[in-house]
Write a protein that holds these residues in place. Structure first.
Motif: not given
Length: 273
Positions: A83-91, A182-192
């Motif tokens: 959950m920590l590494m996947t959104p960073a890689a996708a971004y 951290r401040h734009v993408v991550l808070p709005n991508a909690l569902s996936p």
């Protein structure tokens, strides 16, 4: 106005649902009835009596406490890291520009077609040479690495509909790539992210092959309960208890977080209202 579903569809779904839960009913019944009454079928009502001997035997003969803790540790660490590494890689793959980005993404996505059985022997040799056999990292690393193929694909598909105006606005405000994430993408991508976490937890909790090959002590539940089968005695009552114990926690986790899991398919943008 949304019309009501036709009555025949409700009846069909009811029949399908009933057929779906029949095996579950059978497992529960076999776990609380003597083997002498269920040998010819758990649905037989010639003699009906209830006992908890199978439950007592499983809890007494197998170290389920240590196995439960080992399973929770493996699944928890693997899920959190994913959950920590996947959104960073996708971004990074979706919004950032760097060399060989498309090639790396193709290699990762192509891991979809790579069977798990193909890598177990090379991994075993690698862990043996590094002295990592019977180390929790020998299981966690493949858990996280093998999940990248589908998890990055899932989160990246969500980011396809993410408003690029928010990214551009953050850059105008002076945010770098990390601050934007951290401040734009991550808070709005909690569902996936929650969807990835649930799927990863379900997979790692029930995984049998990798822990059985790479661990010698602190075995997880699937490995411990796989030994319930006797050499000459089928032990169907013990197997039923093992199945209930193994599947109870993933079922509870899914019921608790099912709203976040379903929300992943309903969010169309990353903007906040």
């Amino acid at each position: 106005m949304i019309g009501r579903s036709p009555r025949w569809a409700v009846y069909i779904m009811a029949v399908v649902g009933f057929i779906w839960i029949i095996p579950i009913i059978g497992i529960v019944v076999m776990s609380i009835r003597p083997m002498s009454e269920t040998m010819l079928g758990w649905w037989r009502l010639d003699e009906v009596s209830f006992t908890l001997s199978a439950w007592k035997r499983v809890w007494g003969e197998y170290e389920l406490g240590n196995a439960f803790w080992s399973t929770a540790r493996l699944a928890g660490i693997s899920t959190v890291l994913t959950m920590l590494m996947t959104p960073a890689a996708a971004y990074a793959f979706h919004f950032l520009k760097f060399r060989f980005r498309r090639l790396l993404l193709i290699i990762i996505i192509n891991a979809f077609v790579l069977p798990q059985q193909v890598v177990i022997i090379p991994l075993f040799r690698l862990w043996r040479d590094l002295g990592m056999i019977d180390n929790i990292a020998a299981v966690v690393i493949p858990y996280v690495g093998m999940s990248f193929a589908w998890s990055i694909f899932l989160v990246k598909n969500f980011l396809e509909d993410f408003p690029k105006e928010l990214i551009e606005a953050s850059r105008i405000d002076g945010c770098g790539p990390i601050s934007t994430f951290r401040h734009v993408v991550l808070p709005n991508a909690l569902s996936p992210i929650f969807a990835v976490g649930i799927l990863q937890f379900l997979w790692t909790w029930n995984a049998l092959l990798l822990p059985m090959l790479y661990l010698r002590n602190d075995l997880p539940l699937p490995v411990v309960l796989a030994s319930v089968s006797g050499s000459y005695d089928p032990n169907w009552d013990l197997k039923a208890v093992a199945a209930i114990i193994t599947t109870s926690v993933p079922l509870v986790i899914f019921m608790i977080f099912q709203r976040q899991f379903a929300a992943g398919s309903q969010v169309n943008s990353g903007g906040k209202e």
